[in-house]
Design a protein around this motif. Structure first.
Motif, PDB file in Angstrom:
ATOM      1  N   SER A   6       0.855  -1.192   0.000  1.00 12.82           N
ATOM      2  CA  SER A   6       0.000   0.000   0.000  1.00 12.82           C
ATOM      3  C   SER A   6       0.885   1.233   0.000  1.00 12.82           C
ATOM      4  O   SER A   6       1.750   1.393   0.852  1.00 12.82           O
ATOM      5  N   SER A  16       1.123   3.876   3.130  1.00 13.31           N
ATOM      6  CA  SER A  16       1.786   3.332   4.315  1.00 13.31           C
ATOM      7  C   SER A  16       3.291   3.215   4.114  1.00 13.31           C
ATOM      8  O   SER A  16       4.072   3.628   4.968  1.00 13.31           O
ATOM      9  N   ILE A  45      -2.956  -5.854   5.484  1.00 13.85           N
ATOM     10  CA  ILE A  45      -3.368  -4.443   5.373  1.00 13.85           C
ATOM     11  C   ILE A  45      -2.284  -3.599   4.710  1.00 13.85           C
ATOM     12  O   ILE A  45      -2.569  -2.529   4.206  1.00 13.85           O
ATOM     13  N   TYR A  46      -1.047  -4.097   4.709  1.00 11.67           N
ATOM     14  CA  TYR A  46       0.039  -3.318   4.087  1.00 11.67           C
ATOM     15  C   TYR A  46       0.204  -3.608   2.600  1.00 11.67           C
ATOM     16  O   TYR A  46       1.069  -3.029   1.952  1.00 11.67           O
ATOM     17  N   LYS A  76      -4.460  -4.434  -3.278  1.00  7.58           N
ATOM     18  CA  LYS A  76      -5.487  -5.445  -3.472  1.00  7.58           C
ATOM     19  C   LYS A  76      -4.992  -6.638  -4.292  1.00  7.58           C
ATOM     20  O   LYS A  76      -5.278  -7.791  -3.965  1.00  7.58           O
ATOM     21  N   LYS A 129      -9.317  -6.010  10.887  1.00  5.94           N
ATOM     22  CA  LYS A 129      -9.850  -5.182   9.811  1.00  5.94           C
ATOM     23  C   LYS A 129      -9.586  -5.784   8.437  1.00  5.94           C
ATOM     24  O   LYS A 129      -9.684  -5.098   7.420  1.00  5.94           O
ATOM     25  N   ALA A 150     -14.340   2.862   8.941  1.00  9.83           N
ATOM     26  CA  ALA A 150     -13.647   2.679   7.670  1.00  9.83           C
ATOM     27  C   ALA A 150     -13.103   1.267   7.532  1.00  9.83           C
ATOM     28  O   ALA A 150     -12.563   0.698   8.472  1.00  9.83           O
ATOM     29  N   GLU A 151     -13.248   0.706   6.340  1.00 14.02           N
ATOM     30  CA  GLU A 151     -12.664  -0.591   6.007  1.00 14.02           C
ATOM     31  C   GLU A 151     -11.440  -0.339   5.150  1.00 14.02           C
ATOM     32  O   GLU A 151     -11.427   0.588   4.344  1.00 14.02           O
ATOM     33  N   GLU A 152     -10.434  -1.182   5.297  1.00 17.96           N
ATOM     34  CA  GLU A 152      -9.255  -0.969   4.472  1.00 17.96           C
ATOM     35  C   GLU A 152      -9.584  -1.193   2.994  1.00 17.96           C
ATOM     36  O   GLU A 152     -10.415  -2.043   2.675  1.00 17.96           O
ATOM     37  N   LYS A 153      -8.994  -0.414   2.105  1.00 16.17           N
ATOM     38  CA  LYS A 153      -9.175  -0.449   0.642  1.00 16.17           C
ATOM     39  C   LYS A 153     -10.515   0.140   0.179  1.00 16.17           C
ATOM     40  O   LYS A 153     -10.791   0.197  -1.011  1.00 16.17           O
ATOM     41  N   SER A 205      -6.149   3.179   3.479  1.00 14.92           N
ATOM     42  CA  SER A 205      -5.225   2.168   3.988  1.00 14.92           C
ATOM     43  C   SER A 205      -5.220   2.246   5.500  1.00 14.92           C
ATOM     44  O   SER A 205      -5.247   3.347   6.059  1.00 14.92           O
ATOM     45  N   LEU A 206      -5.196   1.082   6.144  1.00 17.06           N
ATOM     46  CA  LEU A 206      -5.070   1.063   7.601  1.00 17.06           C
ATOM     47  C   LEU A 206      -3.683   0.577   7.961  1.00 17.06           C
ATOM     48  O   LEU A 206      -3.044  -0.145   7.198  1.00 17.06           O
ATOM     49  N   ASP A 207      -3.227   0.950   9.109  1.00 20.64           N
ATOM     50  CA  ASP A 207      -1.830   0.740   9.464  1.00 20.64           C
ATOM     51  C   ASP A 207      -1.757   0.554  10.977  1.00 20.64           C
ATOM     52  O   ASP A 207      -2.302   1.352  11.738  1.00 20.64           O
TER      53      ASP A 207
END
Lengths: 272, 194
Positions: free
Chosen positions: A30, A33, A219-220, A223, A248, B69-72, B98-100
């Motif tokens: 991503s 990040s 998450i990093y 898609k 998440k 919020a959901e990632e992506k 993006s989540l981190d």
């Protein structure tokens, strides 16, 4: 932190260098990040120009070790999300307990907190003896820490609370001995762990597992890379095996998701 | 004074708050118009365990769609996105989220700085950031970035904040576009162009 010290183009240049010179592919991470991690490291290490930073990352093997450790996120904790561990304890591991032998892969294990948490639950269910936990990470230096099973003592209060909330049955302090500022975890726990480097981006499946745990790693990834990794997991999970993700993260948009069934409300899926 | 600049379209509104900001949010949300033409992002410090409390509370006070919020997920106009407890939230170039789970920033996760900074470069002059009540200095570095990229910085009048430290630090360190009393916030947001 100066948020605009390095621009998007420079991030791309740097990541291409890293792939070419060191063989690590971060191009499908991503972007926001990884850019933030790069700018953070640039500031932490007081580089004065992008050119100097780029040259050091490219040519200095010792510095690249640090780069790898700082660019990836290694924040983790024991019994993170207690309700998740409760579900593992009550819904997943008892099912695996009916097998003669349990193989588990903790992918992206970082410094090992999740692997040790899992080993504790297995031990309490009397399943640790017939289990083997493969704990892998892209980064060899975090694996060295994971092998030692020593975690900062000041985190243990939180871990102990998490453990109790997750349905832990014992006095958490029975699992470690305090040694100055560190808690050294019982060696019976890591006697059932195999630590190895594995890069989810470029390495292949290496075994078949009944449970793959990969939490707060995807998450990093962008898609496309997430879907590639789900395919890798899919080829590494036995039929009726489980895949566990971070709070998440989701299989939702992956084309093969319909071949998996969600376990209750947790981020755990069972392969049909 | 701000009329001319405020005709610049708003691509996204991000509101950052900490201790004492909930009261302001609960005042703002019922007064927002239904046809807001931009996404609203909330970054609010809170305990990791109170996960859906804030979302549920705000849902009950507005007709806008509110979700964690959901990632992506892509930001979209008229929706409210709440940064999940215990994750930093960043905005990508394509306006996806993006989540981190990296280290806390200013003892906080989510950190307001992290979201402000990543969005500053994406939305540039179309970004509006509001910083509310709080008792640490999170948000200040983020607002500097917003300024650098030409976005609008709005700070709650520290005199109307339950915890004035955070808006005070912002006022001292960043050139704000506007300083607003809490009861003028909804009106300001309603007048932004999508």
């Amino acid at each position: 932190m100066i948020s605009d010290a390095i621009d998007n183009e420079q991030v791309e240049i740097l990541l291409n260098d890293v792939l070419e010179s060191h063989g690590y592919d971060f191009l499908e991470y991503s972007h926001a990040s990884i850019k933030r991690r790069i700018i953070r490291l640039y500031g932490l290490d007081n580089f004065v120009s992008f050119a100097e930073f780029r040259y050091t990352v490219k040519t200095d093997k010792q510095y690249f070790k640090r780069f790898l450790e700082e660019i990836t996120v290694n924040v983790t904790e024991m019994f993170r999300d207690p309700s998740f561990y409760k579900s593992l304890r009550n819904d997943v591991l008892p099912v695996l307990g009916t097998y003669p032998f349990i193989r588990i892969w903790v992918a992206g294990c970082s410094t090992g907190e999740e692997a040790y948490s899992l080993a504790i639950v297995l031990k309490e269910l009397n399943l640790l003896n017939k289990s083997l936990i493969y704990a892998t990470d892209i980064n060899p230096s975090v694996l060295d820490k994971a092998k030692k099973g020593m975690f900062p003592l000041n985190y243990l209060k939180q871990y102990s609370e998490n453990y109790l909330q997750s349905g832990g049955l014992k006095d958490f302090s029975a699992y470690y001995t305090a040694n100055y500022s560190l808690a050294k975890f019982d060696e019976s726990l890591n006697s059932k762990m195999i630590f190895s480097t594995h890069n989810l981006v470029s390495d292949h499946s290496f075994n078949e597992f009944q449970l793959i745990l990969c939490r707060n790693v995807l998450i990093y990834f962008d898609k496309d890379l997430q879907h590639k990794v789900f395919n890798l997991f899919d080829s590494s999970i036995e039929k009726l095996g489980y895949l566990a993700l971070g709070s998440k993260e989701s299989l939702e948009f992956w084309p093969k998701a319909k071949e998996y069934k969600r376990v209750k409300m947790e981020k755990i899926w069972r392969k049909l | 004074m701000a009329e001319t600049v405020d005709s610049t379209p708003c691509g996204a509104l991000i509101i950052g708050g900490s201790a004492g900001s909930l009261d302001v949010l609960l005042e703002i949300f019922p007064a927002l118009r239904k046809d807001i033409g931009f996404p609203i992002v909330l970054v609010v410090h809170r305990k990791a365990s109170n996960e859906s409390l804030l979302t549920d509370l705000l849902k009950s006070r507005t007709t806008l769609e509110v979700s964690e919020a959901e990632e992506k997920e892509f930001l979209s106009p008229g929706k409210v996105f709440i940064a999940p407890a215990d994750y930093h939230m960043l905005i990508e170039e394509d306006q996806s989220i993006s989540l981190d789970y990296s280290e806390k920033v200013n003892y906080s996760r989510p950190s307001i700085d992290v979201t402000f900074q990543s969005a500053a470069e994406v939305f540039r002059e179309k970004l509006v950031c509001i910083l509310l009540s709080g008792s640490n200095a999170d948000g200040v570095e983020g607002l500097k970035s917003v300024n650098n990229f030409g976005g609008r910085v709005v700070i709650q009048n520290p005199n109307t904040a339950i915890m004035p430290y955070m808006p005070q630090q912002a006022v001292l360190n960043v050139e704000p576009h506007l300083i607003l009393d809490s009861h003028d916030m909804a009106d300001y947001i309603n007048k932004l162009n999508g």
